[in-house]
Design an enzyme around this catalytic site. Structure first.
Site, mmCIF file in Angstrom:
data_model
loop_
_atom_site.group_PDB
_atom_site.id
_atom_site.type_symbol
_atom_site.label_atom_id
_atom_site.label_comp_id
_atom_site.label_asym_id
_atom_site.label_seq_id
_atom_site.Cartn_x
_atom_site.Cartn_y
_atom_site.Cartn_z
ATOM 1 N N GLY A 107 0.802 -1.223 0.000
ATOM 2 C CA GLY A 107 0.000 0.000 0.000
ATOM 3 C C GLY A 107 0.832 1.269 0.000
ATOM 4 O O GLY A 107 2.022 1.255 -0.277
ATOM 5 N N GLN B 36 14.332 -9.443 -4.067
ATOM 6 C CA GLN B 36 13.004 -10.002 -3.792
ATOM 7 C C GLN B 36 12.455 -10.698 -5.039
ATOM 8 O O GLN B 36 11.986 -11.842 -4.972
ATOM 9 C CB GLN B 36 12.077 -8.876 -3.358
ATOM 10 C CG GLN B 36 10.606 -9.233 -3.304
ATOM 11 C CD GLN B 36 9.782 -8.073 -2.765
ATOM 12 O OE1 GLN B 36 9.827 -7.784 -1.581
ATOM 13 N NE2 GLN B 36 9.033 -7.401 -3.622
ATOM 14 N N GLY C 181 5.149 3.657 -9.184
ATOM 15 C CA GLY C 181 5.860 2.379 -9.329
ATOM 16 C C GLY C 181 4.883 1.218 -9.198
ATOM 17 O O GLY C 181 4.820 0.330 -10.062
ATOM 18 N N HIS C 182 4.095 1.234 -8.107
ATOM 19 C CA HIS C 182 3.077 0.191 -7.926
ATOM 20 C C HIS C 182 2.089 0.195 -9.104
ATOM 21 O O HIS C 182 1.725 -0.844 -9.627
ATOM 22 C CB HIS C 182 2.252 0.447 -6.660
ATOM 23 C CG HIS C 182 3.023 0.442 -5.390
ATOM 24 N ND1 HIS C 182 3.254 1.580 -4.654
ATOM 25 C CD2 HIS C 182 3.605 -0.570 -4.694
ATOM 26 C CE1 HIS C 182 3.925 1.268 -3.562
ATOM 27 N NE2 HIS C 182 4.170 -0.015 -3.561
ATOM 28 N N LYS D 59 12.827 -2.823 -8.790
ATOM 29 C CA LYS D 59 13.357 -1.989 -7.700
ATOM 30 C C LYS D 59 13.835 -2.874 -6.547
ATOM 31 O O LYS D 59 14.873 -2.634 -5.944
ATOM 32 C CB LYS D 59 12.251 -1.033 -7.252
ATOM 33 C CG LYS D 59 12.314 -0.565 -5.834
ATOM 34 C CD LYS D 59 12.842 0.825 -5.761
ATOM 35 C CE LYS D 59 13.002 1.371 -4.369
ATOM 36 N NZ LYS D 59 12.292 0.717 -3.320
ATOM 37 N N LEU E 133 11.050 5.674 -6.985
ATOM 38 C CA LEU E 133 9.850 5.862 -6.162
ATOM 39 C C LEU E 133 9.799 4.774 -5.091
ATOM 40 O O LEU E 133 10.131 3.615 -5.351
ATOM 41 C CB LEU E 133 8.592 5.770 -7.022
ATOM 42 C CG LEU E 133 8.373 6.862 -8.053
ATOM 43 C CD1 LEU E 133 7.016 6.692 -8.727
ATOM 44 C CD2 LEU E 133 8.450 8.237 -7.426
ATOM 45 N N SER E 134 9.420 5.180 -3.896
ATOM 46 C CA SER E 134 9.286 4.244 -2.778
ATOM 47 C C SER E 134 8.298 4.841 -1.796
ATOM 48 O O SER E 134 8.271 6.063 -1.597
ATOM 49 C CB SER E 134 10.649 4.065 -2.099
ATOM 50 O OG SER E 134 10.470 3.507 -0.811
ATOM 51 N N SER E 135 7.496 3.984 -1.166
ATOM 52 C CA SER E 135 6.566 4.480 -0.144
ATOM 53 C C SER E 135 7.347 5.164 0.968
ATOM 54 O O SER E 135 6.839 6.068 1.635
ATOM 55 C CB SER E 135 5.754 3.318 0.443
ATOM 56 O OG SER E 135 5.102 2.623 -0.596
ATOM 57 N N ARG E 136 8.580 4.736 1.184
ATOM 58 C CA ARG E 136 9.378 5.303 2.285
ATOM 59 C C ARG E 136 9.935 6.692 1.962
ATOM 60 O O ARG E 136 10.427 7.361 2.876
ATOM 61 C CB ARG E 136 10.537 4.368 2.642
ATOM 62 C CG ARG E 136 10.076 3.082 3.321
ATOM 63 C CD ARG E 136 11.238 2.300 3.901
ATOM 64 N NE ARG E 136 10.791 1.232 4.775
ATOM 65 C CZ ARG E 136 10.622 -0.044 4.414
ATOM 66 N NH1 ARG E 136 10.868 -0.417 3.167
ATOM 67 N NH2 ARG E 136 10.202 -0.941 5.288
HETATM 68 P P1 AMP Z 1 5.878 -2.633 -1.741
HETATM 69 O O1 AMP Z 1 4.540 -2.019 -1.538
HETATM 70 O O2 AMP Z 1 7.019 -1.747 -1.387
HETATM 71 O O3 AMP Z 1 5.978 -4.015 -1.120
HETATM 72 O O4 AMP Z 1 6.022 -2.860 -3.305
HETATM 73 C C1 AMP Z 1 5.081 -3.630 -4.018
HETATM 74 C C2 AMP Z 1 5.629 -3.920 -5.398
HETATM 75 O O5 AMP Z 1 5.871 -2.685 -6.080
HETATM 76 C C3 AMP Z 1 6.968 -4.672 -5.348
HETATM 77 O O6 AMP Z 1 6.978 -5.660 -6.373
HETATM 78 C C4 AMP Z 1 7.979 -3.582 -5.618
HETATM 79 O O7 AMP Z 1 9.165 -4.045 -6.212
HETATM 80 C C5 AMP Z 1 7.189 -2.704 -6.590
HETATM 81 N N1 AMP Z 1 7.763 -1.351 -6.622
HETATM 82 C C6 AMP Z 1 8.005 -0.552 -5.565
HETATM 83 N N2 AMP Z 1 8.594 0.613 -5.965
HETATM 84 C C7 AMP Z 1 8.728 0.518 -7.310
HETATM 85 C C8 AMP Z 1 9.265 1.384 -8.305
HETATM 86 N N3 AMP Z 1 9.787 2.567 -8.011
HETATM 87 N N4 AMP Z 1 9.236 0.980 -9.588
HETATM 88 C C9 AMP Z 1 8.709 -0.247 -9.913
HETATM 89 N N5 AMP Z 1 8.183 -1.100 -9.013
HETATM 90 C C10 AMP Z 1 8.190 -0.727 -7.728
#
Ligand code: AMP
Length: 280
Positions: free
Chosen positions: A27, A148, A32-33, A144, A179-182
């Protein structure tokens, strides 16, 4: 778009074990998501997205409690992608009285596995559970989180799971920050410094020559990172160059060499990676 909050509800709706494209997330969604979701929508009749901040992949002292959450915003973003089903389970539904976990006896002590003991056990376990709930035909993961993605592919191969795993390129901000949620944790000065991860990936590409000595290249890149940031604001957690197909060390660079970086910008841990011969 259907929003479903328990496995029981999924079963009642007949939405378990059917052919779909599946995108697991924690979430606080960003582009990215959404790139993963759009890809799934374009390749499958039905797309399911899960939103679950998975406690078992956070170590003691990590940010599980304060991990950003905004379900209403996530739902409106997903609505626009054409996503069909959003699954938002409770922790008790995913982990009630669990005794069996999925783990790996290799790759757990390198890169993020080395820095975050138990992290991938948590990731593989929850993704394994979600795969068993949905039985998707395809599942989408971002490059990213390359380690994993690599380990999920390995789990699918080793456990003979019937799902095709697709890796999707990293989506970045204008200045190159992945991009990152963090990223929401970063104050302005740290946000400015955070671009050093991307710049170091670019630097690696500009230095790349086939057959060069990897340990020398790593030393050059570590120094580049150190010199490229205000003192103390960015601390490298790891900087490694590995073969992207095996996650093994090589002495000399080649077209499979991938640079992996993790760094703390203040308290916020960021990761990024790219193939150094192809660049960004
Ligand atoms: P997360 O919510 O961080 O667990 O991410 C969920 C999915 O989105 C994972 O497969 C991540 O690798 C992917 N994801 C997160 N950030 C990016 C990004 N900047 N570009 C592409 N995929 C992303």
């Amino acid at each position: 778009m259907k929003v479903i909050r328990s496995v029981k509800e999924l079963e009642e709706e007949g939405l378990t074990c059917f052919s779909c494209g599946f995108v697991p997330t924690m979430g606080f969604l960003h582009e990215g998501h959404l790139s993963l979701v759009r890809r799934s929508v374009s390749e499958n009749n039905t797309t399911c997205v899960s939103i679950f901040v998975n406690p078992s992949q956070f170590g003691p002292g990590e940010d599980f409690e304060k991990y950003p959450r905004d379900i209403e915003r996530d739902l409106s973003l997903l609505e626009e992608t054409g996503c069909d089903i959003v699954f938002i389970p409770e922790t008790s539904d995913m982990y009630s009285d669990s005794a069996v976990y999925v783990d790996t006896d290799r790759y757990h002590d390198i890169l993020c596995g080395g820095s975050r003991p138990g992290h991938f056990r948590g990731v593989l376990t929850v993704v394994g559970k979600l795969f068993n709930i949905f039985c998707p035909s395809r599942a989408y993961f971002g490059e990213k989180d390359y380690q994993q993605l690599f380990l999920i592919r390995k789990m699918v191969t080793d456990l003979k799971m019937r799902v095709e795993v697709r890796g999707i390129p990293v989506v970045r901000e204008k200045d190159g920050l992945a991009l990152s949620s963090r990223n929401i944790y970063l104050d302005r000065p740290h946000r400015e410094q955070a671009v050093i991860l991307y710049k170091t990936l670019q630097k690696a590409h500009s230095l790349y020559r086939k057959g060069q000595d990897i340990s020398t290249l790593k030393a050059q890149l570590k120094e580049y990172m150190r010199n490229g940031t205000d003192s103390g604001m960015v601390k490298t957690d790891y900087l490694e160059i590995l073969d992207e197909n095996s996650l093994e060390y090589r002495n000399k660079s080649d077209s499979n060499s991938r640079l992996f970086i993790a760094a703390f910008c203040g308290d916020t841990r960021l990761i990024d990676n790219s193939n150094i011969s192809e660049g960004l």
